[in-house]
Design a protein around this motif. Structure first.
Motif, mmCIF file in Angstrom:
data_model
loop_
_atom_site.group_PDB
_atom_site.id
_atom_site.type_symbol
_atom_site.label_atom_id
_atom_site.label_comp_id
_atom_site.label_asym_id
_atom_site.label_seq_id
_atom_site.Cartn_x
_atom_site.Cartn_y
_atom_site.Cartn_z
ATOM 1 N N GLU A 170 -8.614 2.465 -2.246
ATOM 2 C CA GLU A 170 -9.072 2.156 -0.942
ATOM 3 C C GLU A 170 -10.434 2.776 -0.711
ATOM 4 O OE1 GLU A 170 -6.796 4.504 2.220
ATOM 5 O OE2 GLU A 170 -5.458 4.658 0.513
ATOM 6 N N HIS A 202 -6.290 -2.212 5.525
ATOM 7 C CA HIS A 202 -5.014 -1.518 5.357
ATOM 8 C C HIS A 202 -4.690 -0.654 6.572
ATOM 9 C CE1 HIS A 202 -3.880 2.649 4.394
ATOM 10 N NE2 HIS A 202 -5.134 2.905 4.220
ATOM 11 N N ASP A 218 2.036 2.894 3.320
ATOM 12 C CA ASP A 218 1.078 3.994 3.170
ATOM 13 C C ASP A 218 1.825 5.311 2.889
ATOM 14 O OD1 ASP A 218 -1.495 4.961 2.885
ATOM 15 O OD2 ASP A 218 -1.788 5.372 5.012
ATOM 16 N N HIS A 231 1.458 5.270 -1.938
ATOM 17 C CA HIS A 231 0.926 6.320 -2.822
ATOM 18 C C HIS A 231 2.067 7.007 -3.564
ATOM 19 C CE1 HIS A 231 -3.090 5.868 -1.090
ATOM 20 N NE2 HIS A 231 -2.501 5.783 0.091
ATOM 21 N N HIS A 281 0.852 -1.196 0.000
ATOM 22 C CA HIS A 281 0.000 0.000 0.000
ATOM 23 C C HIS A 281 0.884 1.242 0.000
ATOM 24 C CE1 HIS A 281 -4.095 1.732 1.060
ATOM 25 N NE2 HIS A 281 -3.301 2.787 1.160
#
Ligand SMILES: [Zn+2]
Ligand SMILES: [Zn+2]
Length: 255
Positions: free
Chosen positions: A92, A153, A203, A8, A6
């Motif tokens: 998500e 998550h 994350d 970004h 996960h």
């Protein structure tokens, strides 16, 4: 070898130096990265990254904080992208009661629609939950989300809640908070929940692990999460890397 499940990398925080960030991750042994797109702009960028790099996969969906902006057209677009061979999940999605940009009823509606969409396209669903555990679990149950299963998550709940999610065919993904000195609950979850149900994530750019807490996070630092889980479970970090990688490949159906 590790998988950051996960991240970004499509965030504007990486616009300047994404190539260096990716190179540092590869150098640290992160063999695959799953980039999460959660609105029009970040979905487009996630898809672009999957075209540029063989080791990058995408998850596409709509974030609960922005649920109020999600149109039927957006959901149709997400559904069409789900057929892309490198799209490995929907999300998500979920509920976020910390921010009040989107009213709860709208968040819940957009959440339900994405669970149904995931079932239609046969992909796992990636859940974001902030201050909304009871409603998230209720909705997952009501919608029969165990059919696709998926990932909780950056799981921040109790051991009890983690077990309930595992019973619904969900994996527990731990991120930076498990490394924080005062993070009692995530450390309990890492200790108590069998490795077979755990995933690791950053994350990034958010939630950088100790000792980088407060800095811009990056995928190379998923190693710090694995090391803390290894310490808590009294296992070699190689074992944590190996099992969580196998778990990620299985969950996302990556061959
Ligand atoms: Zn999230
Ligand atoms: Zn995220």
């Amino acid at each position: 070898m590790y998988i950051d499940t996960h991240v970004h990398l499509n965030a504007e925080q990486y616009e300047e130096d994404i190539d260096e960030v990716i190179q540092r991750a590869l150098d640290a042994g992160i063999e695959k990265m799953v980039v999460i797109g959660f609105d029009r702009k970040t979905i487009l960028k996630a898809m672009e990254l999957t075209e540029q790099h063989a080791f990058i996969y995408a998850v596409v969906g709509w974030h609960p904080v922005d649920a109020i902006d999600c149109t039927e057209k957006d959901l149709e677009w997400i559904e069409s992208l789900a057929a892309h061979p490198k799209v490995v999940g929907i999300g998500e999605t979920g509920l976020d009661y910390h921010w009040d940009k989107s009213p709860k009823d709208i968040q819940q509606e957009v959440f339900r629609k994405q669970i149904r969409l995931a079932q239609k396209v046969g992909l796992p669903i990636i859940i974001h939950n902030r201050d909304a555990t009871a409603d998230v679990i209720r909705i997952l149950k009501e919608e029969g989300a165990e059919k696709t299963g998926g990932i909780m998550h950056c799981f921040g709940g109790s051991v009890e809640t983690a077990k309930e999610c595992i019973d619904m065919n969900f994996m527990i993904s731990l991120g930076g908070p498990v490394t924080f000195k005062n993070a009692k609950t995530p450390k309990e979850v890492a200790t108590e929940i069998p490795l077979d149900y755990l995933l690791i994530e950053t994350d990034a750019p958010y939630l950088a692990p100790h000792p980088n807490r407060g800095k811009r996070n990056e995928p190379a630092w998923v190693v710090l999460v694995a090391e803390e889980i290894a310490r808590l479970k009294d296992l070699p970090v190689e074992e944590v890397a190996k099992i969580t990688t196998m778990n990620a490949l299985r969950t996302f159906n990556i061959t």
